[in-house]
Design a protein around this motif. Structure first.
Motif, mmCIF file in Angstrom:
data_model
loop_
_atom_site.group_PDB
_atom_site.id
_atom_site.type_symbol
_atom_site.label_atom_id
_atom_site.label_comp_id
_atom_site.label_asym_id
_atom_site.label_seq_id
_atom_site.Cartn_x
_atom_site.Cartn_y
_atom_site.Cartn_z
ATOM 1 N N LEU A 1 2.242 -94.283 -45.886
ATOM 2 C CA LEU A 1 1.377 -93.233 -45.363
ATOM 3 C C LEU A 1 2.208 -92.059 -44.843
ATOM 4 N N GLN A 2 3.281 -92.347 -44.128
ATOM 5 C CA GLN A 2 4.164 -91.282 -43.612
ATOM 6 C C GLN A 2 4.747 -90.483 -44.768
ATOM 7 N N ARG A 3 5.181 -91.164 -45.797
ATOM 8 C CA ARG A 3 5.779 -90.477 -46.961
ATOM 9 C C ARG A 3 4.737 -89.595 -47.647
ATOM 10 N N PRO B 1 -2.684 -86.550 -32.100
ATOM 11 C CA PRO B 1 -3.418 -85.670 -33.017
ATOM 12 C C PRO B 1 -3.176 -84.199 -32.683
ATOM 13 N N SER B 2 -3.623 -83.325 -33.551
ATOM 14 C CA SER B 2 -3.493 -81.894 -33.309
ATOM 15 C C SER B 2 -4.479 -81.461 -32.222
ATOM 16 N N HIS C 1 2.396 -79.524 -37.570
ATOM 17 C CA HIS C 1 1.553 -80.710 -37.739
ATOM 18 C C HIS C 1 1.536 -81.184 -39.183
ATOM 19 N N TYR C 2 1.403 -82.493 -39.331
ATOM 20 C CA TYR C 2 1.165 -83.116 -40.627
ATOM 21 C C TYR C 2 -0.338 -83.079 -40.921
ATOM 22 N N PRO C 3 -0.732 -83.217 -42.189
ATOM 23 C CA PRO C 3 -2.162 -83.243 -42.513
ATOM 24 C C PRO C 3 -2.943 -84.336 -41.779
ATOM 25 N N THR C 4 -2.357 -85.516 -41.585
ATOM 26 C CA THR C 4 -3.103 -86.564 -40.875
ATOM 27 C C THR C 4 -3.296 -86.228 -39.397
ATOM 28 N N ASP C 5 -2.418 -85.422 -38.822
ATOM 29 C CA ASP C 5 -2.623 -84.944 -37.450
ATOM 30 C C ASP C 5 -3.892 -84.102 -37.388
ATOM 31 N N GLY D 1 -7.364 -84.932 -35.513
ATOM 32 C CA GLY D 1 -7.883 -83.952 -34.563
ATOM 33 C C GLY D 1 -9.315 -83.557 -34.882
ATOM 34 N N ALA D 2 -9.608 -83.360 -36.169
ATOM 35 C CA ALA D 2 -10.971 -82.996 -36.570
ATOM 36 C C ALA D 2 -11.945 -84.131 -36.243
ATOM 37 N N GLY D 3 -11.566 -85.345 -36.566
ATOM 38 C CA GLY D 3 -12.432 -86.495 -36.264
ATOM 39 C C GLY D 3 -12.637 -86.678 -34.769
ATOM 40 N N LEU D 4 -11.562 -86.546 -34.007
ATOM 41 C CA LEU D 4 -11.651 -86.684 -32.555
ATOM 42 C C LEU D 4 -12.526 -85.580 -31.964
ATOM 43 N N GLY D 5 -12.333 -84.349 -32.416
ATOM 44 C CA GLY D 5 -13.136 -83.230 -31.915
ATOM 45 C C GLY D 5 -14.615 -83.400 -32.212
#
Length: 178
Positions: A7-9, A108-109, A150-154, A158-162
């Motif tokens: 996932l990180q890669r 997260p972002s 930020h990475y895309p998963t950040d 962030g979007a999901g958390l918001g």
């Protein structure tokens, strides 16, 4: 933990592709401007403008945003400082971000979390603006990738958390999910 490394890669590959393509049109100037629009001043200005215009949504908007951000800040801070994911510029040798981030960790972002929280609350009160609000929130997230912090998963986190915090805020304040 092999899947975490995979996932990180994948996240790094997506990050480099996105940051390269998102920086091209303006060399990062547009991304800086978009990112700054999510610094928090706009949220306050929106509330003040609603009050000045005597808009009937001014008071509920202010209350919802106040409660939402009162929850968002500690949750975001706790997650970020517990998970301690290094930012791309700290993790990847010879990569430089276009800005200096305000804190050490990336997941997260916070900008994206706040933008989607704002969009989710404001869209519930002004549904006609929902597409614009969510497009702006997504642009905030993409700008953070373009700027190299930020990475895309950040951004996805962030979007999901918001959005989750916006829904929780509306439920807590209104007693029902709007």
């Amino acid at each position: 933990m092999k899947w975490v490394n995979q996932l990180q890669r994948a996240d790094e590959i997506a990050f480099f592709w996105l940051s390269m393509h998102l920086r091209r049109p303006s060399g990062g100037c547009l991304a800086r401007w978009i990112s700054r629009s999510g610094d928090g001043y706009g949220y306050v200005a929106t509330c003040l403008l609603a009050f000045l215009l005597q808009d009937p949504i001014a008071q509920p908007l202010f209350l919802l945003l106040l409660v939402g951000f009162a929850m968002e800040l500690p949750v975001y801070w706790l997650l970020k400082n517990t998970l301690k994911r290094a930012r791309p510029c700290d993790r990847v040798a010879h990569f430089r971000s276009l800005i200096q981030a305000s804190d050490r960790f990336s997941f997260p972002s916070g900008h994206t979390t706040a933008a989607f929280l704002f969009a989710g609350i404001t869209a519930a009160l002004m549904p006609a603006l929902a597409p614009w609000l969510y497009a702006w929130a997504a642009a905030i997230g993409l700008s953070r990738v373009a700027l190299g912090v930020h990475y895309p998963t950040d951004i996805l986190a962030g979007a999901g958390l918001g959005m989750a915090l916006a829904a929780l805020t509306r439920w807590l304040v209104n007693g029902v999910y709007l």
